[in-house]
Scaffold this motif. Sequence first.
Motif, PDB file in Angstrom:
ATOM      1  N   HIS A  57      -4.714  23.720  65.238  1.00  0.00           N
ATOM      2  CA  HIS A  57      -4.712  25.081  64.718  1.00  0.00           C
ATOM      3  C   HIS A  57      -4.582  25.069  63.211  1.00  0.00           C
ATOM      4  O   HIS A  57      -3.972  24.187  62.627  1.00  0.00           O
ATOM      5  CB  HIS A  57      -3.659  25.973  65.397  1.00  0.00           C
ATOM      6  N   PHE A  58      -5.256  26.049  62.630  1.00  0.00           N
ATOM      7  CA  PHE A  58      -5.238  26.254  61.189  1.00  0.00           C
ATOM      8  C   PHE A  58      -4.500  27.563  60.963  1.00  0.00           C
ATOM      9  O   PHE A  58      -4.776  28.557  61.620  1.00  0.00           O
ATOM     10  CB  PHE A  58      -6.659  26.370  60.632  1.00  0.00           C
ATOM     11  N   ASN A  59      -3.566  27.534  60.027  1.00  0.00           N
ATOM     12  CA  ASN A  59      -2.775  28.719  59.758  1.00  0.00           C
ATOM     13  C   ASN A  59      -2.706  28.881  58.250  1.00  0.00           C
ATOM     14  O   ASN A  59      -2.384  27.931  57.535  1.00  0.00           O
ATOM     15  CB  ASN A  59      -1.378  28.528  60.359  1.00  0.00           C
ATOM     16  N   ALA A  60      -2.982  30.072  57.759  1.00  0.00           N
ATOM     17  CA  ALA A  60      -2.985  30.318  56.316  1.00  0.00           C
ATOM     18  C   ALA A  60      -1.621  30.060  55.697  1.00  0.00           C
ATOM     19  O   ALA A  60      -1.512  29.767  54.511  1.00  0.00           O
ATOM     20  CB  ALA A  60      -3.431  31.752  56.036  1.00  0.00           C
ATOM     21  N   ILE A  61      -0.551  30.132  56.480  1.00  0.00           N
ATOM     22  CA  ILE A  61       0.802  29.919  55.958  1.00  0.00           C
ATOM     23  C   ILE A  61       1.225  28.462  56.112  1.00  0.00           C
ATOM     24  O   ILE A  61       1.661  27.810  55.178  1.00  0.00           O
ATOM     25  CB  ILE A  61       1.804  30.846  56.661  1.00  0.00           C
ATOM     26  N   ASP A  62       1.097  27.899  57.322  1.00  0.00           N
ATOM     27  CA  ASP A  62       1.586  26.553  57.616  1.00  0.00           C
ATOM     28  C   ASP A  62       0.571  25.454  57.346  1.00  0.00           C
ATOM     29  O   ASP A  62       0.914  24.294  57.278  1.00  0.00           O
ATOM     30  CB  ASP A  62       2.014  26.455  59.087  1.00  0.00           C
ATOM     31  N   GLY A  63      -0.716  25.784  57.258  1.00  0.00           N
ATOM     32  CA  GLY A  63      -1.733  24.770  57.058  1.00  0.00           C
ATOM     33  C   GLY A  63      -2.318  24.300  58.369  1.00  0.00           C
ATOM     34  O   GLY A  63      -2.398  25.037  59.342  1.00  0.00           O
ATOM     35  N   TYR A  64      -2.673  23.017  58.427  1.00  0.00           N
ATOM     36  CA  TYR A  64      -3.378  22.422  59.562  1.00  0.00           C
ATOM     37  C   TYR A  64      -2.393  21.685  60.446  1.00  0.00           C
ATOM     38  O   TYR A  64      -1.552  20.938  59.976  1.00  0.00           O
ATOM     39  CB  TYR A  64      -4.433  21.463  59.005  1.00  0.00           C
ATOM     40  N   VAL A  65      -2.489  21.861  61.749  1.00  0.00           N
ATOM     41  CA  VAL A  65      -1.645  21.144  62.701  1.00  0.00           C
ATOM     42  C   VAL A  65      -2.532  20.640  63.825  1.00  0.00           C
ATOM     43  O   VAL A  65      -3.384  21.364  64.324  1.00  0.00           O
ATOM     44  CB  VAL A  65      -0.539  22.055  63.289  1.00  0.00           C
ATOM     45  N   SER A  66      -2.339  19.385  64.231  1.00  0.00           N
ATOM     46  CA  SER A  66      -3.081  18.835  65.357  1.00  0.00           C
ATOM     47  C   SER A  66      -2.096  18.322  66.391  1.00  0.00           C
ATOM     48  O   SER A  66      -1.088  17.707  66.049  1.00  0.00           O
ATOM     49  CB  SER A  66      -3.968  17.679  64.893  1.00  0.00           C
ATOM     50  N   THR A  67      -2.389  18.576  67.640  1.00  0.00           N
ATOM     51  CA  THR A  67      -1.558  18.049  68.717  1.00  0.00           C
ATOM     52  C   THR A  67      -2.119  16.753  69.264  1.00  0.00           C
ATOM     53  O   THR A  67      -1.551  16.153  70.154  1.00  0.00           O
ATOM     54  CB  THR A  67      -1.430  19.076  69.858  1.00  0.00           C
ATOM     55  N   LYS A  68      -3.251  16.311  68.751  1.00  0.00           N
ATOM     56  CA  LYS A  68      -3.922  15.092  69.196  1.00  0.00           C
ATOM     57  C   LYS A  68      -4.130  14.176  67.996  1.00  0.00           C
ATOM     58  O   LYS A  68      -4.056  14.601  66.854  1.00  0.00           O
ATOM     59  CB  LYS A  68      -5.282  15.422  69.822  1.00  0.00           C
ATOM     60  N   PRO A  69      -4.411  12.881  68.218  1.00  0.00           N
ATOM     61  CA  PRO A  69      -4.695  11.978  67.098  1.00  0.00           C
ATOM     62  C   PRO A  69      -5.872  12.482  66.269  1.00  0.00           C
ATOM     63  O   PRO A  69      -6.818  13.056  66.811  1.00  0.00           O
ATOM     64  CB  PRO A  69      -5.040  10.657  67.786  1.00  0.00           C
ATOM     65  N   ILE A  70      -5.793  12.258  64.967  1.00  0.00           N
ATOM     66  CA  ILE A  70      -6.849  12.680  64.048  1.00  0.00           C
ATOM     67  C   ILE A  70      -7.596  11.437  63.588  1.00  0.00           C
ATOM     68  O   ILE A  70      -6.986  10.494  63.097  1.00  0.00           O
ATOM     69  CB  ILE A  70      -6.258  13.410  62.826  1.00  0.00           C
ATOM     70  N   THR A  71      -8.898  11.426  63.756  1.00  0.00           N
ATOM     71  CA  THR A  71      -9.723  10.320  63.303  1.00  0.00           C
ATOM     72  C   THR A  71     -10.660  10.848  62.231  1.00  0.00           C
ATOM     73  O   THR A  71     -11.309  11.864  62.431  1.00  0.00           O
ATOM     74  CB  THR A  71     -10.535   9.726  64.461  1.00  0.00           C
ATOM     75  N   THR A  72     -10.688  10.166  61.086  1.00  0.00           N
ATOM     76  CA  THR A  72     -11.560  10.599  60.005  1.00  0.00           C
ATOM     77  C   THR A  72     -12.398   9.432  59.511  1.00  0.00           C
ATOM     78  O   THR A  72     -12.049   8.272  59.705  1.00  0.00           O
ATOM     79  CB  THR A  72     -10.758  11.141  58.803  1.00  0.00           C
ATOM     80  N   THR A  73     -13.506   9.741  58.883  1.00  0.00           N
ATOM     81  CA  THR A  73     -14.295   8.742  58.176  1.00  0.00           C
ATOM     82  C   THR A  73     -14.446   9.244  56.755  1.00  0.00           C
ATOM     83  O   THR A  73     -14.429  10.441  56.505  1.00  0.00           O
ATOM     84  CB  THR A  73     -15.684   8.557  58.823  1.00  0.00           C
ATOM     85  N   GLY A  74     -14.565   8.329  55.819  1.00  0.00           N
ATOM     86  CA  GLY A  74     -14.674   8.742  54.423  1.00  0.00           C
ATOM     87  C   GLY A  74     -13.303   9.037  53.849  1.00  0.00           C
ATOM     88  O   GLY A  74     -12.282   8.547  54.298  1.00  0.00           O
ATOM     89  N   THR A  75     -13.260   9.880  52.842  1.00  0.00           N
ATOM     90  CA  THR A  75     -12.031  10.202  52.125  1.00  0.00           C
ATOM     91  C   THR A  75     -11.405  11.455  52.707  1.00  0.00           C
ATOM     92  O   THR A  75     -12.093  12.428  52.988  1.00  0.00           O
ATOM     93  CB  THR A  75     -12.334  10.428  50.638  1.00  0.00           C
ATOM     94  N   THR A  76     -10.101  11.417  52.901  1.00  0.00           N
ATOM     95  CA  THR A  76      -9.366  12.579  53.378  1.00  0.00           C
ATOM     96  C   THR A  76      -8.315  12.928  52.337  1.00  0.00           C
ATOM     97  O   THR A  76      -7.581  12.054  51.888  1.00  0.00           O
ATOM     98  CB  THR A  76      -8.679  12.283  54.719  1.00  0.00           C
ATOM     99  N   GLN A  77      -8.247  14.171  51.937  1.00  0.00           N
ATOM    100  CA  GLN A  77      -7.244  14.616  50.988  1.00  0.00           C
ATOM    101  C   GLN A  77      -6.355  15.634  51.667  1.00  0.00           C
ATOM    102  O   GLN A  77      -6.823  16.459  52.455  1.00  0.00           O
ATOM    103  CB  GLN A  77      -7.887  15.234  49.759  1.00  0.00           C
ATOM    104  N   THR A  78      -5.068  15.577  51.348  1.00  0.00           N
ATOM    105  CA  THR A  78      -4.126  16.516  51.935  1.00  0.00           C
ATOM    106  C   THR A  78      -2.990  16.757  50.954  1.00  0.00           C
ATOM    107  O   THR A  78      -2.770  15.962  50.047  1.00  0.00           O
ATOM    108  CB  THR A  78      -3.574  15.980  53.272  1.00  0.00           C
TER     109      THR A  78
END
Length: 188
Positions: free
Chosen positions: A35-56
């Motif tokens: 879920h994405f929330n304008a106040i809390d940001g991004y939350v995932s209940t499952k593993p996150i897999t990315t390719t390339g550059t990830t910024q947070t």
Amino acid sequence: AGKNVFLAIGDSDTGIVQDGDGQLEIWANNTEVVHFNAIDGYVSTKPITTTGTTQTGDLTILNGNPELKLKDSNHGGNNTEHFITFQDSSGNNQMNIGSPFGEQHLRIKHNTTDLVKIQTDGMVGINESSPSYQLDVKGDSGIYVSAGSDSTVAQITISGRNSGGSGSALSRLKSYPDGSSNQSHFAI
């Protein structure tokens, strides 16, 4: 209990849910996975897999046994580099923790200078990039040992091992405080 999916993908319990002002959720098989929330940001209940550059911004792992893994899926063994880099606001590397190319050791560096190296054989180097001892410290300032309580002896204990595998006699270097003055007495 699931929610009403507003944009279904494939079936009625998988898709995108708008769950209030500034909130967007992704559901799969009647389970919220992101879920994405304008106040809390991004939350995932499952593993996150990315390719390339990830910024947070801040990264928070909400799990009883949190783990942050860096995995190179393209290389095996020691044929890759893994680093966590801390940069200033201009993007200049200030500190990094990682394992350089061709090694499986852990290094903590400031810019390109090794501060601490922990080798896979257990050797630890402080200001020493090729430690030869369990703890190998290089520097001109020495090693400082201080007692934590008033009127307490500061002590370094050295123990060898005899040919039978038992600990041999201990050698101790001690600094005895002299009352309330700034003097102490050294004993071996």
